[in-house]
Design a protein around this motif. Structure first.
Motif, mmCIF file in Angstrom:
data_model
loop_
_atom_site.group_PDB
_atom_site.id
_atom_site.type_symbol
_atom_site.label_atom_id
_atom_site.label_comp_id
_atom_site.label_asym_id
_atom_site.label_seq_id
_atom_site.Cartn_x
_atom_site.Cartn_y
_atom_site.Cartn_z
ATOM 1 N N ILE A 1 -0.404 -0.645 3.398
ATOM 2 C CA ILE A 1 -0.300 -2.074 3.401
ATOM 3 C C ILE A 1 0.294 -2.176 2.010
ATOM 4 N N ALA A 2 -0.145 -1.448 1.050
ATOM 5 C CA ALA A 2 0.336 -1.934 -0.292
ATOM 6 C C ALA A 2 1.632 -1.288 -0.808
ATOM 7 N N HIS A 3 2.416 -0.461 0.189
ATOM 8 C CA HIS A 3 3.310 0.188 -0.553
ATOM 9 C C HIS A 3 4.562 -0.781 -0.921
ATOM 10 N N PRO A 4 5.064 -0.472 -2.184
ATOM 11 C CA PRO A 4 5.963 -1.388 -2.776
ATOM 12 C C PRO A 4 7.306 -1.777 -1.813
ATOM 13 N N ASP A 5 7.631 -1.090 -0.935
ATOM 14 C CA ASP A 5 8.650 -1.370 -0.142
ATOM 15 C C ASP A 5 8.621 -2.725 0.819
ATOM 16 N N ARG A 6 7.153 -2.888 1.141
ATOM 17 C CA ARG A 6 6.722 -3.941 1.915
ATOM 18 C C ARG A 6 6.327 -5.284 0.933
ATOM 19 N N HIS A 7 6.659 -5.120 -0.433
ATOM 20 C CA HIS A 7 6.276 -6.170 -1.306
ATOM 21 C C HIS A 7 7.571 -6.251 -2.239
ATOM 22 N N ASP A 8 8.752 -6.292 -1.662
ATOM 23 C CA ASP A 8 9.982 -6.409 -2.553
ATOM 24 C C ASP A 8 9.885 -5.680 -3.730
ATOM 25 N N GLY A 9 9.182 -4.425 -3.541
ATOM 26 C CA GLY A 9 9.496 -3.677 -5.006
ATOM 27 C C GLY A 9 8.079 -3.663 -5.932
ATOM 28 N N ASP A 10 7.295 -4.738 -5.699
ATOM 29 C CA ASP A 10 6.163 -5.115 -6.504
ATOM 30 C C ASP A 10 5.210 -3.890 -6.431
ATOM 31 N N THR A 11 4.908 -3.229 -7.512
ATOM 32 C CA THR A 11 3.893 -2.166 -7.548
ATOM 33 C C THR A 11 2.381 -2.614 -7.698
ATOM 34 N N THR A 12 2.306 -3.833 -8.016
ATOM 35 C CA THR A 12 0.693 -4.379 -8.440
ATOM 36 C C THR A 12 -0.082 -3.861 -7.546
ATOM 37 N N ARG A 13 -0.226 -4.086 -6.229
ATOM 38 C CA ARG A 13 -1.308 -3.595 -5.289
ATOM 39 C C ARG A 13 -1.072 -2.065 -5.165
ATOM 40 N N TRP A 14 -0.042 -1.660 -5.184
ATOM 41 C CA TRP A 14 0.103 0.113 -4.925
ATOM 42 C C TRP A 14 -0.543 0.425 -6.184
ATOM 43 N N ASP A 15 -0.524 0.224 -7.167
ATOM 44 C CA ASP A 15 -1.314 0.527 -8.547
ATOM 45 C C ASP A 15 -2.889 0.405 -8.402
ATOM 46 N N GLU A 16 -3.229 -0.846 -7.885
ATOM 47 C CA GLU A 16 -4.563 -1.165 -7.688
ATOM 48 C C GLU A 16 -5.131 0.065 -6.788
ATOM 49 N N VAL A 17 -4.453 0.304 -5.498
ATOM 50 C CA VAL A 17 -5.041 1.180 -4.666
ATOM 51 C C VAL A 17 -5.342 2.629 -5.448
ATOM 52 N N ALA A 18 -4.245 2.893 -6.337
ATOM 53 C CA ALA A 18 -4.283 4.181 -7.011
ATOM 54 C C ALA A 18 -5.499 4.499 -7.942
ATOM 55 N N ALA A 19 -5.758 3.206 -8.409
ATOM 56 C CA ALA A 19 -6.929 3.114 -9.674
ATOM 57 C C ALA A 19 -8.380 3.225 -8.586
ATOM 58 N N LEU A 20 -8.283 2.609 -7.725
ATOM 59 C CA LEU A 20 -9.649 2.502 -6.852
ATOM 60 C C LEU A 20 -9.685 3.968 -6.153
ATOM 61 N N ALA A 21 -8.424 4.607 -5.596
ATOM 62 C CA ALA A 21 -8.799 5.900 -5.086
ATOM 63 C C ALA A 21 -9.348 6.940 -6.220
ATOM 64 N N ALA A 22 -8.773 6.764 -7.508
ATOM 65 C CA ALA A 22 -9.247 7.749 -8.780
ATOM 66 C C ALA A 22 -10.687 7.600 -8.862
ATOM 67 N N LEU A 23 -11.051 6.378 -8.841
ATOM 68 C CA LEU A 23 -12.573 6.086 -8.890
ATOM 69 C C LEU A 23 -13.492 6.742 -7.903
ATOM 70 N N LEU A 24 -13.057 6.830 -6.508
ATOM 71 C CA LEU A 24 -13.726 7.372 -5.781
ATOM 72 C C LEU A 24 -13.380 8.908 -5.694
ATOM 73 N N GLY A 25 -12.551 9.541 -6.396
ATOM 74 C CA GLY A 25 -12.111 10.749 -6.357
ATOM 75 C C GLY A 25 -11.394 11.243 -5.231
ATOM 76 N N VAL A 26 -10.448 10.354 -4.852
ATOM 77 C CA VAL A 26 -9.592 10.594 -3.535
ATOM 78 C C VAL A 26 -8.212 10.970 -4.039
ATOM 79 N N THR A 27 -7.757 12.124 -3.474
ATOM 80 C CA THR A 27 -6.495 12.620 -3.686
ATOM 81 C C THR A 27 -5.775 12.824 -2.521
ATOM 82 N N LEU A 28 -4.412 12.300 -2.523
ATOM 83 C CA LEU A 28 -3.463 12.273 -1.184
ATOM 84 C C LEU A 28 -2.263 13.189 -1.504
#
Length: 201
Positions: free
Chosen positions: A174-201
């Motif tokens: 849902i947060a992919h920059p391609d779906r938000h006119d290149g805006d990476t704000t939400r994409w980066d937020e998801v990355a930070a939350l994933a790191a907190l949970l120890g999830v790597t993809l």
């Protein structure tokens, strides 16, 4: 100036987000500690910083009565995170590039100075140079794991009970920059939350 900025809170790191620097290096800095504190104070004032917090990898037992690390305090890692609300929004500057935490703090202060100077010619009038330091990480460091899962569910529209990896995958889609006119704000937020949970993809 030889003391900490009086509007800065210093506390132990709650958790380090993302990967630590594998090969840290000796810093090129030779300035005295008092110069680093003065530079930090100046840049926080220029940034109109409010709620400024510095997280260091030092146990709370090694803090003095004034709330700052004791001179003999031993850091278990040199990484530091400076976060604050200011004229450019909520910003977070993590750094663990150098072998000493004091040098990483100086690197942050120098980075803040360099970013501020970009504006002197009026080219970056919208504060674009701060985009990579928007304080997604600083928000995530104060979240519990359950709060992080709730936020991922909110972003991704999770249905039912999903694993942490499933929550992250759905939110990333849902947060992919391609779906938000290149805006990476939400994409980066998801990355930070994933790191907190120890999830790597």
């Amino acid at each position: 100036m030889s003391s900490w900025p009086d509007f800065l809170t210093v506390r132990p790191v709650e958790r380090w987000l993302g990967q630590e620097t594998a090969e840290r290096r000796r810093s090129p800095f030779s300035a005295p500690w008092s110069s680093t504190l003065q530079l930090l104070d100046d840049e926080l004032r220029h940034a109109q910083a409010d709620d400024a917090v510095l997280q260091v990898c030092i146990p709370e037992a090694d803090f003095g009565v004034r709330g700052y690390p004791l001179a003999h305090a031993k850091a278990w890692s040199p990484g530091v995170i400076l976060s604050f609300n200011g004229s450019e929004g909520s910003l977070s500057f993590p750094c663990d590039s150098f072998e000493r935490w004091q040098d990483n703090l100086r690197a942050i202060a120098l980075t803040m100075e360099s970013l501020r100077r970009i504006n002197r010619y009026g080219v970056a009038q919208s504060g674009e140079q701060y985009r990579g330091w928007r304080a997604i990480e600083s928000t995530a460091t104060t979240m519990t794991a359950d709060e992080a899962r709730d936020r991922l569910s909110e972003i991704g529209g999770a249905v039912g009970n999903e694993t942490d990896k499933g929550l992250v995958r759905r939110a990333r889609a849902i947060a992919h920059p391609d779906r938000h006119d290149g805006d990476t704000t939400r994409w980066d937020e998801v990355a930070a939350l994933a790191a907190l949970l120890g999830v790597t993809l």
